[in-house]
Write a protein that holds these residues in place. Sequence first.
Motif, short mmCIF file in Angstrom:
data_model
loop_
_atom_site.label_atom_id
_atom_site.label_comp_id
_atom_site.label_asym_id
_atom_site.label_seq_id
_atom_site.Cartn_x
_atom_site.Cartn_y
_atom_site.Cartn_z
N ILE A 3 0.90 -1.12 -0.04
CA ILE A 3 0.05 0.08 0.06
C ILE A 3 0.93 1.24 -0.04
O ILE A 3 2.02 1.22 0.39
CB ILE A 3 -0.82 0.06 1.25
CG1 ILE A 3 -0.10 -0.04 2.52
CG2 ILE A 3 -1.90 -1.02 1.19
CD1 ILE A 3 -0.98 0.47 3.66
N GLU A 4 0.25 2.38 -0.59
CA GLU A 4 1.05 3.59 -0.77
C GLU A 4 0.40 4.57 0.37
O GLU A 4 -0.94 4.84 0.39
CB GLU A 4 0.96 4.23 -2.05
CG GLU A 4 2.12 3.40 -2.80
CD GLU A 4 2.00 4.22 -4.21
OE1 GLU A 4 2.74 3.59 -5.12
OE2 GLU A 4 1.36 4.89 -4.44
N THR A 5 1.14 5.30 1.11
CA THR A 5 0.49 6.11 2.06
C THR A 5 1.44 7.34 1.76
O THR A 5 2.54 7.44 1.33
CB THR A 5 0.86 5.96 3.71
OG1 THR A 5 2.17 5.54 3.75
CG2 THR A 5 0.06 4.55 3.97
N VAL A 6 0.59 8.52 2.13
CA VAL A 6 1.30 9.98 1.82
C VAL A 6 1.92 10.62 2.98
O VAL A 6 1.10 10.46 4.06
CB VAL A 6 0.35 10.84 1.24
CG1 VAL A 6 1.07 12.14 0.85
CG2 VAL A 6 -0.01 10.26 -0.27
N LYS A 7 3.04 10.84 3.11
CA LYS A 7 3.50 11.62 4.27
C LYS A 7 3.54 13.15 4.33
O LYS A 7 4.02 13.63 3.26
CB LYS A 7 4.98 11.27 4.53
CG LYS A 7 5.55 11.98 5.89
CD LYS A 7 6.84 11.48 5.89
CE LYS A 7 7.56 12.14 7.12
NZ LYS A 7 9.27 12.00 7.02
N PRO A 8 2.64 13.76 5.00
CA PRO A 8 2.50 15.24 4.77
C PRO A 8 3.68 15.87 5.16
O PRO A 8 4.60 15.54 5.92
CB PRO A 8 1.59 15.52 5.89
CG PRO A 8 1.07 14.43 6.26
CD PRO A 8 1.81 13.20 6.13
N THR A 9 4.09 16.89 4.35
CA THR A 9 5.25 17.64 4.72
C THR A 9 5.00 18.84 5.76
O THR A 9 4.06 18.81 6.35
CB THR A 9 5.48 18.80 3.38
OG1 THR A 9 4.40 19.88 3.47
CG2 THR A 9 5.52 18.12 1.99
#
Lengths: 51, 314
Positions: A3-9
């Motif tokens: 799965i791909e998760t997005v890490k907020p900046t």
Amino acid sequence: MEIETVKPTEAQLKARRSRSVAIALALVAFVVVVYAVSVVRMGPAVIERSF
Amino acid sequence: MAFLNRTILEDRGAGMSEATAGDFFALLKPRVMSLVVFTAFVGMVAAPVAVNPFIALTAILSIAIGAGASGALNMWYDADIDALMRRTASRPVPAGRVKPGEALAFGLVLSVLSVMALGFLVDWLAASLLAFTIFFYAVIYTMWLKRWTPQNIVIGGAAGAFPPVIGWAAATGSVTLEPVILFLIIFLWTPPHFWALALFKADEYGRAGIPMMPNVAGAASTRRQIFAYSVVVAIVGLLPWWLDYAGAPYGAVAAVLGAGFVWYAWKVLRMADGDREMRPAKLLFAYSLLYLFAIFAVYLADTVAERAFGLPGV
């Protein structure tokens, strides 16, 4: 399975914190206003109602 | 037992918003809002009804949020032309800090919330006037008049003139001639105020394709119209005294303020065609802001003095 998760900046996290605090303050203010106006409108009757 | 492989991607601006609370606050046009709050407050205090301070605060807060909501809707719709003008290019939507959809949702939610709050907690006539004001500013002015006719700010000025009427309605539940005169002062003040700005910002308005009066009718015609409206504003500013809504001190100050308005407008009228600096127009723009604040402040002081000290007409 991958799965791909997005890490907020850092900037996004900071902005979200600022928005969250503002929303919390606005909601608290709204509750206080509605409460205060209810008391003003109903006066002592606010605790004399039959439920 | 299943194992998940997680791939963590850095969000580079495509997903989560970077808009801060300050950006959303800027969508409310706080400087315009401060004038709205002040004029609505004057309308409410001038009304011949004592309003409970909590109810008054709630009314002012609702009117301020409603005005801010219409500002957010205006910034959502006008982002394309705001980006073309130096004065507005740094606003949250054209600068890319707030997405258009966010501004639209913010404006719509606050519009509904402010009208409902004013209606349920204060008065439904005031709430309906606030709803009409938001509609007038966001739809009639922003979407229709602004890009269509040089009379845009003349007719659109009604939106900015409603707050004292809403304040009065919030206090009394009705509308009489007195708040209508306060409405007229702001309504007639709007053209000379904005056309003074439009004179020295004509290039920017032209680049954005907005048909402001100097771009359509020319600078000379605009200067004449500014002068005519300024004379009318100065006269209408005296009406509260003539009609006995305010005392002689108000009349005296209004006369001086009005004379100042006409004087600055006269300087604009006499401005040379080739004047690139347009100092008289900039001075009139600055003075007009002072005028509106001052005349409402004197009206407020007159009303409060009469109530507090029982001095008729002071």
